[in-house]
Design a protein around this motif. Sequence first.
Motif, mmCIF file in Angstrom:
data_model
loop_
_atom_site.group_PDB
_atom_site.id
_atom_site.type_symbol
_atom_site.label_atom_id
_atom_site.label_comp_id
_atom_site.label_asym_id
_atom_site.label_seq_id
_atom_site.Cartn_x
_atom_site.Cartn_y
_atom_site.Cartn_z
ATOM 1 N N SER B 85 13.109 -29.721 85.149
ATOM 2 C CA SER B 85 12.564 -29.798 83.787
ATOM 3 C C SER B 85 13.045 -28.624 82.933
ATOM 4 C CB SER B 85 11.041 -29.935 83.795
ATOM 5 O OG SER B 85 10.434 -28.739 84.125
ATOM 6 N N TYR B 86 13.284 -27.458 83.566
ATOM 7 C CA TYR B 86 13.897 -26.352 82.822
ATOM 8 C C TYR B 86 15.279 -26.727 82.351
ATOM 9 C CZ TYR B 86 10.520 -22.754 83.509
ATOM 10 O OH TYR B 86 9.397 -22.032 83.435
ATOM 11 N N SER B 89 15.181 -29.169 79.571
ATOM 12 C CA SER B 89 14.826 -28.571 78.288
ATOM 13 C C SER B 89 16.034 -27.896 77.658
ATOM 14 C CB SER B 89 13.728 -27.527 78.468
ATOM 15 O OG SER B 89 12.593 -28.126 78.993
ATOM 16 N N VAL B 240 13.195 -26.171 72.735
ATOM 17 C CA VAL B 240 13.055 -25.925 74.176
ATOM 18 C C VAL B 240 11.633 -26.217 74.634
ATOM 19 C CG1 VAL B 240 13.073 -24.139 75.959
ATOM 20 C CG2 VAL B 240 14.922 -24.245 74.325
ATOM 21 N N MET B 256 10.537 -32.586 80.015
ATOM 22 C CA MET B 256 10.907 -31.275 79.496
ATOM 23 C C MET B 256 9.813 -30.306 79.906
ATOM 24 S SD MET B 256 12.557 -32.115 75.789
ATOM 25 C CE MET B 256 12.778 -30.403 75.287
ATOM 26 N N LEU B 281 8.725 -20.074 80.589
ATOM 27 C CA LEU B 281 9.286 -20.601 79.334
ATOM 28 C C LEU B 281 9.489 -19.474 78.325
ATOM 29 C CD1 LEU B 281 10.005 -22.769 77.263
ATOM 30 C CD2 LEU B 281 7.596 -23.280 76.996
#
Lengths: 271, 304
Positions: B85-86, B89, B240, B256, B281
């Motif tokens: 998911s990182y 993003s 992001v 994301m 994040l």
Amino acid sequence: MAHTVTRLTRFNMTSLALGLAFLYLPIVILVIYSFNASRLVTVWGGWSLRWYHEFFNDRAMLDAAWMSLSVGAVSATLATLLGTLAAVALARGERFRGRALFSGMLYSPLVMPEVISGLSLLLLFVALNAERGFWTVTIAHTTLTMCFVTVVVQSRLSALDRSLEEAAMDLGCDPVRAFLMVTLPLIVPAIVAGWMLAFTLSLDDVVIASFTTGPGSATLPIRIYSEVRLGVKPEINAICTLVIALIAVIIVVASFASKLSSARGESAAPL
Amino acid sequence: MSARRIFARPARLAAIAPYLWMVLFFLVPFAFVLKISLSQTVIAQPPYTPVFDVTEGRAALAAAFAQLSFDNFRLLISDNLYILSYLRSLVVAVTSTLILLLIGYPIAYGMARLPQRWQAVAMMLVIVPFWTSFLIRIYAWINILQHDGLLNQILLALHIVSAPVVWLSTDSAMYLGIVYSYLPFMILPLYATLSKMDGSLLEAAGDLGASPRQAFWLVTFPLSLPGVGAGALLCFIPIVGEFVIPDLLAGSDTLMIGQTLWLEFFTNKDWPVASAAAVALLLLLVPPLVLYDRLQRRQLKADS
């Protein structure tokens, strides 16, 4: 011919027209469909106010709308007070200790992902054992929107001629009186525009409100969001159109205020 | 002492209330995120074990430090779900920013070349959608993109496709939504640099024999790079962490990071992991934030 290089070309015009159409068409379509009589969203069944009628009979939606309007009004007012103070400190305070941290704290929420702001505020409220509902959402929205107010008012203050304040002080005003009698009247339009911006931002927010609200006190965007996840509903078209109409009124007032602001600034500058 | 200096003193006092507010509601909450990201998940309300309790004295504090756990971060690194998911993003943010540049630049360029009076109108037209609700604008697209929505009806009527195309819950719908929502953020800084540009530079280039195309690539574009940088960062950073757009428009195979955080928090009720995701994040966003800050400062200096 040198002139050909700076001319507005057909390419310029086309990209501009297409760009604006792209920005506006979806909203226009949404507004038109809100007057559709048919229950099937995509089948045109003639003009009708049926979905507006439905909305005004939907108790839960009306409650959410009321909650959103009151959160917006209270948080925008708080944000305008705090944001204007912050703008005055940044634009007129010269250097002071902790200024870098102060401006950093005021500018980073502008781009901070909402999930982070929402989560962090919720954890604070839980730690403080605060009951979640109207006030927690209001505080959260104040924190976010005061940064926008600061930017708007600060840019107005920086554009103002400082010799006006200095003249007032030379004529015997103390700084506070000089501010209240000279500076404040000149930045009122920017303050009004800041309040409007804060209000619309609050009216728009789903993510931060979802984190910071409690059970039974959903805002309008939270309700719209949960309905939208289940699919398109004609009633939502009507609600969205009402919100767009409200925002349109606000934009007209705000742009009028800023026009007033720049006109006054210009006439004041040659003094 | 000059009037300006005398005026500055009470002006500084104006900082007190907003300063305290931002420390309490912006800075301190981050400390809580950090703290909870280091605590253990428990099934309770609130669902984590408290880490620090200052009231219990120093011994308790030392004991608490010994209990600090990096398990949540270890989970983030070891579990494919989070890494994916990182990456997603980042990919989504980079791709959307590039598309935004490609679309936004010609629009901003067109605006900057309009007659002065029309520039203000065009500027207003670009700002208005920024005021209009994000959620409503995404919803407007769902109306158009759904199975029997306007787009499929038009495509069918024109015989471009023979059966309705699935648009919703695809990456293309998500990119469309992101580009649509962030376009004003890209156009405005680009327009700001392009409109300040000295037209005589282009005339000089023309006099020296440059074609309009050459003049653009050799003069206009290099001079507009600060605007390109500002616009790109202004879009990249919030994209992001975007949640609403991918949630409503994209499919659910890969999430994301903003969606993962939301899921951990609201569905799995795993606050420590959600907090760890928030910290990670934030770390991801520090370099672009610093870059943006530097760019703004340089711009301010250039302006004054």
